[in-house]
Scaffold this motif. Structure first.
Motif, PDB file in Angstrom:
ATOM      1  N   SER A  55       6.120  -3.712  -1.588  1.00  0.00           N
ATOM      2  CA  SER A  55       5.495  -2.397  -1.570  1.00  0.00           C
ATOM      3  C   SER A  55       5.979  -1.550  -0.388  1.00  0.00           C
ATOM      4  N   HIS A  56       6.754  -2.146   0.507  1.00  0.00           N
ATOM      5  CA  HIS A  56       7.375  -1.377   1.585  1.00  0.00           C
ATOM      6  C   HIS A  56       8.842  -1.758   1.638  1.00  0.00           C
ATOM      7  N   GLU A  88       0.944  -5.421  -5.319  1.00  0.00           N
ATOM      8  CA  GLU A  88       0.677  -4.164  -4.618  1.00  0.00           C
ATOM      9  C   GLU A  88       1.678  -3.084  -5.062  1.00  0.00           C
ATOM     10  N   LEU A 103       1.153   0.594  -7.072  1.00  0.00           N
ATOM     11  CA  LEU A 103       1.726   1.874  -6.651  1.00  0.00           C
ATOM     12  C   LEU A 103       2.723   2.402  -7.667  1.00  0.00           C
ATOM     13  N   GLU A 149       9.842   6.284  -1.653  1.00  0.00           N
ATOM     14  CA  GLU A 149       8.553   5.769  -1.174  1.00  0.00           C
ATOM     15  C   GLU A 149       7.772   6.797  -0.372  1.00  0.00           C
ATOM     16  N   ASN A 150       8.494   7.714   0.249  1.00  0.00           N
ATOM     17  CA  ASN A 150       7.790   8.649   1.105  1.00  0.00           C
ATOM     18  C   ASN A 150       6.861   9.573   0.329  1.00  0.00           C
ATOM     19  N   VAL A 201       5.039   8.538  -2.171  1.00  0.00           N
ATOM     20  CA  VAL A 201       3.904   7.793  -2.676  1.00  0.00           C
ATOM     21  C   VAL A 201       2.849   7.779  -1.586  1.00  0.00           C
ATOM     22  N   ASP A 202       1.645   8.177  -1.951  1.00  0.00           N
ATOM     23  CA  ASP A 202       0.622   8.278  -0.924  1.00  0.00           C
ATOM     24  C   ASP A 202      -0.189   6.974  -0.851  1.00  0.00           C
ATOM     25  N   ILE A 203      -0.924   6.833   0.241  1.00  0.00           N
ATOM     26  CA  ILE A 203      -1.831   5.695   0.384  1.00  0.00           C
ATOM     27  C   ILE A 203      -2.902   5.816  -0.684  1.00  0.00           C
ATOM     28  N   SER A 240      -7.403   5.049   1.893  1.00  0.00           N
ATOM     29  CA  SER A 240      -7.607   6.140   2.839  1.00  0.00           C
ATOM     30  C   SER A 240      -9.098   6.364   3.070  1.00  0.00           C
ATOM     31  N   ASP A 297     -10.025   3.777   5.625  1.00  0.00           N
ATOM     32  CA  ASP A 297      -9.524   4.173   6.939  1.00  0.00           C
ATOM     33  C   ASP A 297     -10.339   5.316   7.520  1.00  0.00           C
ATOM     34  N   ARG A 298     -10.750   6.248   6.636  1.00  0.00           N
ATOM     35  CA  ARG A 298     -11.529   7.378   7.146  1.00  0.00           C
ATOM     36  C   ARG A 298     -12.815   6.893   7.791  1.00  0.00           C
ATOM     37  N   LEU A 353     -11.812   4.058  10.929  1.00  0.00           N
ATOM     38  CA  LEU A 353     -11.103   4.640  12.063  1.00  0.00           C
ATOM     39  C   LEU A 353     -11.755   5.928  12.538  1.00  0.00           C
ATOM     40  N   GLU A 374       1.748  -1.409  14.150  1.00  0.00           N
ATOM     41  CA  GLU A 374       1.635  -0.979  12.766  1.00  0.00           C
ATOM     42  C   GLU A 374       0.245  -1.310  12.261  1.00  0.00           C
ATOM     43  N   LEU A 375      -0.364  -0.393  11.529  1.00  0.00           N
ATOM     44  CA  LEU A 375      -1.626  -0.741  10.879  1.00  0.00           C
ATOM     45  C   LEU A 375      -1.287  -1.289   9.504  1.00  0.00           C
ATOM     46  N   ARG A 384      -5.552  16.876  13.537  1.00  0.00           N
ATOM     47  CA  ARG A 384      -5.802  15.861  12.516  1.00  0.00           C
ATOM     48  C   ARG A 384      -5.449  16.389  11.123  1.00  0.00           C
ATOM     49  N   LEU A 436      11.453   0.435  13.232  1.00  0.00           N
ATOM     50  CA  LEU A 436      10.289   0.617  12.358  1.00  0.00           C
ATOM     51  C   LEU A 436      10.603   1.653  11.280  1.00  0.00           C
ATOM     52  N   ALA A 452      -5.561   9.494  12.328  1.00  0.00           N
ATOM     53  CA  ALA A 452      -6.822   9.108  12.971  1.00  0.00           C
ATOM     54  C   ALA A 452      -6.697   9.173  14.481  1.00  0.00           C
ATOM     55  N   ARG A 505       0.851   8.744  10.290  1.00  0.00           N
ATOM     56  CA  ARG A 505       1.250   8.237   8.986  1.00  0.00           C
ATOM     57  C   ARG A 505       2.611   8.779   8.610  1.00  0.00           C
ATOM     58  N   GLY A 529       4.765   8.482   5.263  1.00  0.00           N
ATOM     59  CA  GLY A 529       4.711   7.916   3.921  1.00  0.00           C
ATOM     60  C   GLY A 529       3.500   7.013   3.835  1.00  0.00           C
ATOM     61  N   ARG A 530       3.712   5.759   3.470  1.00  0.00           N
ATOM     62  CA  ARG A 530       2.580   4.843   3.373  1.00  0.00           C
ATOM     63  C   ARG A 530       2.432   3.981   4.621  1.00  0.00           C
ATOM     64  N   GLN A 580       1.533   3.265   8.445  1.00  0.00           N
ATOM     65  CA  GLN A 580       0.689   3.835   9.496  1.00  0.00           C
ATOM     66  C   GLN A 580       1.009   3.153  10.819  1.00  0.00           C
ATOM     67  N   ILE A 581       1.263   3.938  11.853  1.00  0.00           N
ATOM     68  CA  ILE A 581       1.516   3.325  13.144  1.00  0.00           C
ATOM     69  C   ILE A 581       0.608   3.927  14.196  1.00  0.00           C
ATOM     70  N   CYS A 582       0.319   3.109  15.202  1.00  0.00           N
ATOM     71  CA  CYS A 582      -0.576   3.502  16.266  1.00  0.00           C
ATOM     72  C   CYS A 582       0.269   3.715  17.526  1.00  0.00           C
TER      73      CYS A 582
END
Lengths: 660, 75
Positions: A94-95, A122, A126, A265-266, A268-270, A275, A278-279, A282, A486-487, B8, B30, B42, B53, B55-56, B58-60
């Motif tokens: 998926s990535h 996954e 997507l 891929e860019n 394609v949204d989460i 999300s 995450d909202r 986070l 990375e999250l 944001r 990365l 966030a 973010r 694309g898909r 996510q990095i901090c």
């Protein structure tokens, strides 16, 4: 003679499921989690398959072969110094483009590679399932679907692996390489630099890696090559404001996008759920309170739900005791079994359900991807006290056992930040201390035992942070390491790996019960029983001799000897308490009454605090010594722990006496 | 403007990455390069670090590092 034994190395980005796949391939039970950096060293396991012995090697996750962080160095040097027969390149479907960047490095090196694409489900969600046939045709290596959670998908993977191994082995003996190096065409100046390096007798892949890693490579360079590289890098720096690394990486991505341009891929949204999660998690204002509420819920559930199976174990133990009493005549031998073994070992065994539950909940947090989010929320506080963002993983692992947690600090490169993380780890309350808390909280804080558990763990974190703040003032500062994390995407924890993980913990716990706790209980029993006919047992004499030190904390000789025995392993504290108080008690209920009668509530609280803070157990001390390379730090750990424990317990007793 | 001053939900294109070689190398591996769209998704309770973010992915990043990333001034 045909070769029968092959080595296969698992290589891939962090958090792509290498360890899950490794566990499934070898039947091993290595720790997994939905975050980067769970695997820090090399692990091996073997599997017999169709007459061959396959040794699988699980390497730390890396983003690139030309970077110089600990994990990357371990993997890169392994591949160079002991080349495996084959590489199983694990990718996250998926990535895919990000994960293929590493693949292009492996293929440029013409390493024999098989692609195993994880997370196909996954990718399917997507709607961007990669065309494996096409991928395999374009890259010239086999590409198969894989899943560390699904045993059925492993067979085709192993079949292909064996076929490829045999084929490449045959070709090797006939000196024909089956693996043609991948040839990516880079930006003209890069190509020019590569040519210069090739003139200095470097193969193309080494030339590219020299530029990409800015000279920091794992192989030896001749003086000639060294000079060529310096001038090539200078030439590039003069003409471009992008670094060579950036330009080569851009070239890799350009190649990868060309492979399957229909998928971008860019765009394609989460997913909506991701999300939304995450909202909430986070959220600037809700995030932290939510984190603490979930921890509180975990301890509440650990206490409440653990009580039921604990009852069954307790009934089992007392039935066993009745049986022994009925079978054997009154003798010293019977006393060893009932007052020594059953009281001591049984006294710890009843807390098994609590320990299991705590591990179960922590595993859910780890595998879902929540831990990385919690690390993000708390990063500011951590960096204020001199801790690196990477310290989060080892600290959370400390709730399980401090020994592997301290080993996990190896991912932290900056020596000072690593040392601080090692030294504060023992204050993260390990699961061995849980039995003591559950026992005492059940007696003295019956109505809110879960909150008491939560509170004592929070106190541990607070002390750890205070010590970290002190140490960071005291130890000379070093330039801070860059923090990029990375999250991971949210993932549904797999039942199989949760069950395996918990089962492992049960096994560990039972092994400890059968080992150090058994020995400790027997030693305590001997000291408690002899000399016979005397007024005071050895144990009581020892306890009373030491007791003045602990008297200001409200402890009597019983607590004193329990704490002394805890140096072996913290579970022994609960065993010893059970034995010294259970002399006249029938069962655990009687034990609780006996402790309640003998100990003031404030002293109970003080005992919890003392157990939390005092010196690390033997195994933890040994690992502190090994990882810091000096007994000095281990000694400091004992000393600071004892002082803090005494002061903390005294405060708890004094303040507690006013309130409770 | 630099990445740390993004609001944001705002999404901008990366135009330049400066800073020490190690940091740029890490970002490159990365897959974070010039020309990509990056969005602030966030903010932690203290305003630092922040989650971005691409694309898909996510990095901090901490603000200390985010200032090294130049983004376009408008969409």
């Amino acid at each position: 003679m045909t070769k029968k034994h092959f080595t296969v190395a698992l290589v891939g980005n962090p958090n792509c499921g290498k360890t899950s796949l490794f566990n499934l391939l070898t039947g091993a039970r290595q720790r997994t989690g939905n975050m980067a950096g769970v695997t820090v060293d090399i692990k091996q396991g073997t599997r017999e398959y169709e007459g061959l012995t396959l040794t699988f090697v699980d390497l730390p996750g890396i983003y690139s072969l030309s970077q110089n962080r600990v994990e990357e160095r371990v993997t890169r040097d392994y591949l160079l110094s002991t080349p495996p027969d084959f590489i199983l390149n694990v990718l996250d479907a998926s990535h895919l483009s990000r994960h293929l960047a590493l693949t292009t490095q492996l293929l440029e090196q013409s390493l024999p590679t098989l692609l195993a694409l994880n997370m196909m489900d996954e990718a399917a969600r997507l709607r961007q399932v990669p065309d494996l046939k096409e991928l395999s045709r374009q890259l010239g290596v086999p590409a198969l679907a894989s899943d560390g959670r699904n045993i059925h998908i492993i067979k085709p993977l192993l079949d292909q692996l064996v076929a490829s191994l045999l084929a490449s082995n045959q070709h090797q003996s006939s000196l024909v390489s089956t693996f043609r190096a991948l040839d990516i065409v880079y930006e003209p100046h890069i190509e020019q630099a590569v040519e210069q390096l090739q003139l200095a007798d470097l193969p193309r892949w080494q030339a590219i890696q020299c530029l990409e890693a800015q000279g920091d490579v794992g192989f030896q360079l001749t003086e000639n090559a060294q000079n060529a590289m310096t001038s090539a890098l200078q030439m590039l720096a003069d003409r471009h404001d992008e670094t060579a690394t950036e330009m080569i990486t851009a070239g890799r991505y350009g190649y990868i996008h060309g492979l399957f341009h229909e998928i971008d891929e860019n765009h394609v949204d989460i997913s909506r759920i991701d999300s939304w999660l995450d909202r909430i998690t986070l959220n600037r204002w809700l995030g932290l309170p939510l984190f603490f509420v979930s921890l509180w819920l975990i301890f509440e559930a650990t206490f409440t739900f653990g009580a039921y199976p604990a009852d069954w174990i307790e009934q089992g133990v007392s039935l066993l005791g009745d049986g022994v009493n009925w079978l054997l005549p009154e003798s010293l031998f019977r006393a060893v079994i009932t007052d020594g073994l059953l009281a001591g070992v049984g006294g710890v065994l009843v807390f098994l359900p609590n320990v299991v539950l705590l591990f179960f909940f922590i595993a859910i947090l780890e595998q879902s991807g929540y831990m990385a989010r919690a690390a993000f929320l708390t990063d500011r506080v951590m960096s204020k006290v001199g801790l690196h963002g990477k310290a989060f993983v080892p600290l959370v692992m400390g709730f399980g056992c401090n020994v592997p947690a301290i080993m996990a600090t190896r991912t932290i490169e900056e020596p000072r930040a690593r040392l601080i993380t090692i030294l504060i780890n023992p204050f993260m309350s390990c699961s061995a201390r849980l039995p003591v808390y559950v026992l005492l909280a059940g007696i003295f804080f019956t109505d809110n035992a879960g909150s008491a558990l939560f509170g004592i763990h929070m106190l541990g974190i607070l002390v750890a942070f205070m010590i970290a703040a002190l140490l960071s003032r005291w130890l000379p500062a070093q330039p801070n390491e860059i923090f990029i994390m990375e999250l991971p995407p949210w993932r549904w924890p797999s039942w199989r790996s949760l069950v395996l993980h918990v089962w492992d913990k049960v096994k560990d716990f039972l092994q400890k019960v059968g080992g150090v706790i058994l020995v400790g209980s027997l030693a305590v029993w001997v000291l408690q029983t002899f000399p016979m006919q005397a007024e005071m047992s050895f144990l009581e004499q020892l306890g009373r001799w030491m007791a003045p030190i602990f008297a200001p904390l409200g402890f009597q000789w019983q607590e004193t000897v329990a704490l002394l025995s805890g140096f072996l392993a913290k579970e022994v504290i609960a065993a010893t308490l059970a034995m010294v108080y259970q002399v006249n008690a029938e069962d655990i209920g009687g034990l609780q009454l006996a402790i309640q009668a003998g100990l003031a509530p404030a002293a109970g609280l003080a005992l919890m605090v003392f157990t939390l803070l005092y010196m690390p157990c033997l195994a933890t001390l040994a690992v502190i010594r090994r990882e810091t390379g000096s007994w000095r730090w281990a000694a400091l750990s004992i000393f600071s722990g004892l002082v803090l424990a005494w002061v903390g317990a005294w405060l708890a007793f004094t303040l507690g006496s006013l309130i409770l | 403007m630099t990445l740390d001053s993004l609001a944001r939900g705002q999404s901008r294109k990366i135009v330049n990455i400066s800073g020490c070689g190690d940091f740029r190398q890490r970002l490159a591996t990365l897959g974070i390069l010039r020309g990509q769209m990056i969005q602030l998704s966030a903010v932690s309770p203290w305003g630092n670090p922040k989650v971005y973010r691409l694309g898909r992915q996510q990095i901090c990043l901490r603000n200390e590092e985010a200032v090294c990333i130049q983004v376009s001034d408008n969409d």
